[in-house]
Each structure stands twice: as C-alpha cells, then as structure tokens.
Scaffold this active site. Structure first.
Site, PDB file in Angstrom:
ATOM      1  N   GLY A 104      95.821  63.346  66.863  1.00  0.00           N
ATOM      2  CA  GLY A 104      94.968  63.930  65.829  1.00  0.00           C
ATOM      3  C   GLY A 104      94.068  62.919  65.166  1.00  0.00           C
ATOM      4  O   GLY A 104      94.321  61.706  65.225  1.00  0.00           O
ATOM      5  N   ASN A 105      93.003  63.409  64.546  1.00  0.00           N
ATOM      6  CA  ASN A 105      92.119  62.531  63.783  1.00  0.00           C
ATOM      7  C   ASN A 105      91.304  63.343  62.789  1.00  0.00           C
ATOM      8  O   ASN A 105      91.078  64.533  62.976  1.00  0.00           O
ATOM      9  CB  ASN A 105      91.231  61.674  64.707  1.00  0.00           C
ATOM     10  CG  ASN A 105      90.932  62.352  66.015  1.00  0.00           C
ATOM     11  OD1 ASN A 105      90.086  63.222  66.080  1.00  0.00           O
ATOM     12  ND2 ASN A 105      91.677  61.984  67.063  1.00  0.00           N
ATOM     13  N   SER A 111      89.580  57.182  69.862  1.00  0.00           N
ATOM     14  CA  SER A 111      88.670  57.341  71.002  1.00  0.00           C
ATOM     15  C   SER A 111      88.037  58.735  70.988  1.00  0.00           C
ATOM     16  O   SER A 111      87.110  59.002  71.741  1.00  0.00           O
ATOM     17  CB  SER A 111      89.431  57.122  72.313  1.00  0.00           C
ATOM     18  OG  SER A 111      90.499  58.039  72.399  1.00  0.00           O
ATOM     19  N   GLU A 112      88.537  59.626  70.128  1.00  0.00           N
ATOM     20  CA  GLU A 112      87.942  60.963  70.028  1.00  0.00           C
ATOM     21  C   GLU A 112      86.829  61.019  68.963  1.00  0.00           C
ATOM     22  O   GLU A 112      86.279  62.079  68.693  1.00  0.00           O
ATOM     23  CB  GLU A 112      89.029  62.014  69.760  1.00  0.00           C
ATOM     24  CG  GLU A 112      89.761  62.407  71.053  1.00  0.00           C
ATOM     25  CD  GLU A 112      91.106  63.076  70.859  1.00  0.00           C
ATOM     26  OE1 GLU A 112      91.610  63.088  69.721  1.00  0.00           O
ATOM     27  OE2 GLU A 112      91.648  63.581  71.834  1.00  0.00           O
ATOM     28  N   HIS A 135      90.757  67.248  63.721  1.00  0.00           N
ATOM     29  CA  HIS A 135      91.170  67.552  65.098  1.00  0.00           C
ATOM     30  C   HIS A 135      92.687  67.397  65.201  1.00  0.00           C
ATOM     31  O   HIS A 135      93.252  66.406  64.738  1.00  0.00           O
ATOM     32  CB  HIS A 135      90.476  66.613  66.085  1.00  0.00           C
ATOM     33  CG  HIS A 135      91.116  66.604  67.435  1.00  0.00           C
ATOM     34  ND1 HIS A 135      91.262  67.756  68.179  1.00  0.00           N
ATOM     35  CD2 HIS A 135      91.698  65.620  68.155  1.00  0.00           C
ATOM     36  CE1 HIS A 135      91.901  67.464  69.304  1.00  0.00           C
ATOM     37  NE2 HIS A 135      92.178  66.167  69.316  1.00  0.00           N
ATOM     38  N   HIS A 183      96.510  69.194  67.454  1.00  0.00           N
ATOM     39  CA  HIS A 183      97.043  69.908  68.614  1.00  0.00           C
ATOM     40  C   HIS A 183      98.086  70.937  68.147  1.00  0.00           C
ATOM     41  O   HIS A 183      99.245  70.861  68.548  1.00  0.00           O
ATOM     42  CB  HIS A 183      97.702  68.934  69.601  1.00  0.00           C
ATOM     43  CG  HIS A 183      96.839  67.776  70.010  1.00  0.00           C
ATOM     44  ND1 HIS A 183      97.372  66.580  70.463  1.00  0.00           N
ATOM     45  CD2 HIS A 183      95.495  67.616  70.045  1.00  0.00           C
ATOM     46  CE1 HIS A 183      96.384  65.751  70.760  1.00  0.00           C
ATOM     47  NE2 HIS A 183      95.235  66.352  70.501  1.00  0.00           N
ATOM     48  N   HIS A 199      93.913  71.120  75.481  1.00  0.00           N
ATOM     49  CA  HIS A 199      93.928  69.954  74.610  1.00  0.00           C
ATOM     50  C   HIS A 199      94.390  70.296  73.181  1.00  0.00           C
ATOM     51  O   HIS A 199      95.451  69.846  72.755  1.00  0.00           O
ATOM     52  CB  HIS A 199      92.530  69.322  74.618  1.00  0.00           C
ATOM     53  CG  HIS A 199      92.417  68.079  73.820  1.00  0.00           C
ATOM     54  ND1 HIS A 199      91.379  67.199  73.930  1.00  0.00           N
ATOM     55  CD2 HIS A 199      93.207  67.546  72.853  1.00  0.00           C
ATOM     56  CE1 HIS A 199      91.537  66.195  73.107  1.00  0.00           C
ATOM     57  NE2 HIS A 199      92.646  66.390  72.429  1.00  0.00           N
TER      58      HIS A 199
HETATM   59 ZN   LIG Z   1      93.356  65.308  70.763  1.00  0.00          ZN
END
Ligand SMILES: [Zn+2]
Length: 278
Positions: A31-32, A77-78, A97, A99, A160
């Site tokens: 997550g981010n 990296s996202e 973001h 999951h 994803h």
């Molecule tokens: Zn992700």
C-alpha cells in the site's frame, strides 16, 4: 521549516495508514498514500515499511516527476500511478492505494463494481471500474489507471488491488472503505443468488442529491455504454441501472441464465434420458 498544513497532512497519512493496516486492507509493507503539499511538491509514504506503524518523520517529499526532494527513505515503486492521477485530476489532493481482500477478489475475478445496488455508493462514487492489469512498478499501471481516472474517484486494479483519490487524505481513505464495504455486500448478495438493482430513474434522482450533500461527482453517467469504450480516456461512468420509470428497484437481468441445484439438474437429465428410451 514544516508548516501547520504539512504537519496535519503527515499526521493524516499516518492515521490513514494505521486504519488500512488495522482493517487488513494491506498486508506486510503493501500500500501507499500520497498528498499534494503545494504546486511543486508531493508528500508520500516510504517503501518497505508497514503502513500500520509509520511516524510523521518517515514521509518522503518528491516533485511531480517523482524525484526525491527530502526524506531519509525512498518512495514506493507505485508512485508513478499516483503522479498520473495528479496530472489528470487538478481537483485531487490525495491518493490512497491498498489491496483490500474482497474488492481485490472482484478485481481478480474481473468483475467490476458497476451495478447500481447501494444508494450511498451511487451518490458518492457512482461506478467502480477495473483498470487493466499492469506489471507493478512499470509504466503499464499508470497507463491503465489513466483510462478511467478522469471519470472515477475509485477503481479496482486487475489482479492487484484498488486505488482511490479525493480532496484530502481522509476523504481518499474513506473511499477505500466504501469500495471494500460495497464489495462485501455485493459478494453476500451474489452468494444469496440475487440482486435487485436501483432503476436508472432513481439513480438520476440520487445523483441529483449530490449538491445537497456537497459531494463533487467526477463524471455523469454514459448515455450509451459504448461511449466509455471509445477513446483512450473515459469521460463518463457506466452503471448497470435498467430503465424502469414506474419501479425504483428492478431485478438484475440474468441474461437468460437458469440456475438449478445439482438434484434438479440430475432429475432433468434422468427425465430426458427416460423419454429418449421410450
Ligand atoms: Zn499495490
């Protein structure tokens, strides 16, 4: 120097991360979260850290190309997916973001959350499409998100997870809660074997209430679903809401599908076979 606004944003990101982890919307270091600081800078969560146990000083400050400006750690990296959202949505100040498992289950099954079944979701988000699969950390994911982001504040990411955006960190976070809650209710309704859809006329009435609640909706409904398929960026929302001027709730179309239990099916076959023998 850290401004009061920046302090508040750092605190909100820590709190949103804590809730994502507490509700199991993320596992491990997944997550981010990011937010606009000003016209030149974004603040975002660091990679390789559990989002449930962050402190305000862990955040990374980057510019709108993703280049690090300040912070001891590195961004996720996202991050390019977040940058793509900010580029396309000047009204958006924060991106989340995660999951969440039920919503991600729909994303894995390739089933978008586009049926008009919950009044509150219709008012706040409208429909939740699935952005095509893209390898994480490549440009494929930002490109997939780009297709829907002008018309949607929330979307599933195929195989994803999910991404949401909003005017501030907590607003974007709450949309993630709404997606997962909607996915849970949709799953139960489908397990029970039927869904009653809200009619198109009622959907229009619900969306008309947005002004009353101060909800900014990103896009209107598509007059024709084919509109959404055309072009590289979608400008309207597809929502399964059959027209029924006299009824507010209508049964979901079964597309001619007939459901039989195992016993009913074997009885039908046995009956057909016995008639063949006659
Ligand atoms: Zn992700």
């Amino acid at each position: 120097m850290t401004t009061r606004l920046e302090e508040q944003i750092r605190a909100d990101i820590v709190e949103a991360g804590r809730r994502l982890y507490a509700r199991a919307y993320v596992a491990s270091n997944d997550g981010n979260i990011s937010a606009r600081l000003d016209e030149a800078r974004l603040i975002t969560t660091p990679k390789s850290v559990s989002k449930g146990f962050m402190t305000p000083d862990m955040m990374v400050i980057v510019d709108y190309t993703g280049k690090k400006i300040a912070g001891d750690r590195d961004p996720s990296s996202e991050l390019p997916m977040h940058l793509e959202i900010y580029r396309n949505r000047p009204d958006v100040n924060a991106v989340v973001h995660a999951h969440p498992p039920l919503a991600t289950g729909f994303a894995v099954a390739g089933i978008p959350l586009t049926r008009a079944v919950l009044a509150e979701v219709i008012t706040t988000l409208g429909s939740i499409p699935i952005a095509a699969y893209g390898t994480p950390s490549t440009s494929e994911l930002p490109e997939a998100v780009r297709k829907y982001i002008k018309a949607h504040d929330a979307m599933l990411l195929a195989n994803h997870g999910a991404v949401t955006c909003g005017p501030d960190v907590m607003a974007a976070y709450y949309k993630m809660e709404t997606i997962e809650h909607f996915a849970k209710i949709s799953l139960v309704a489908r397990l029970l074997g039927r869904e009653h859809l809200i009619s198109r006329e009622e959907v229009e009435r619900l969306q008309g209430l947005r002004g009353v609640y101060g909800i900014a909706a990103p896009a209107p409904l598509c007059a024709d679903p084919a509109e959404a398929a055309a072009g590289d960026q979608v400008a309207c929302q597809v929502l399964e809401a059959p027209s029924s001027p006299s009824e507010r709730l209508v049964p979901a179309s079964t597309d001619g599908e007939i459901r039989l239990t195992y016993g009913e099916l074997t009885a039908l076959i046995a009956d057909a076979v016995s008639h063949l023998k006659d």
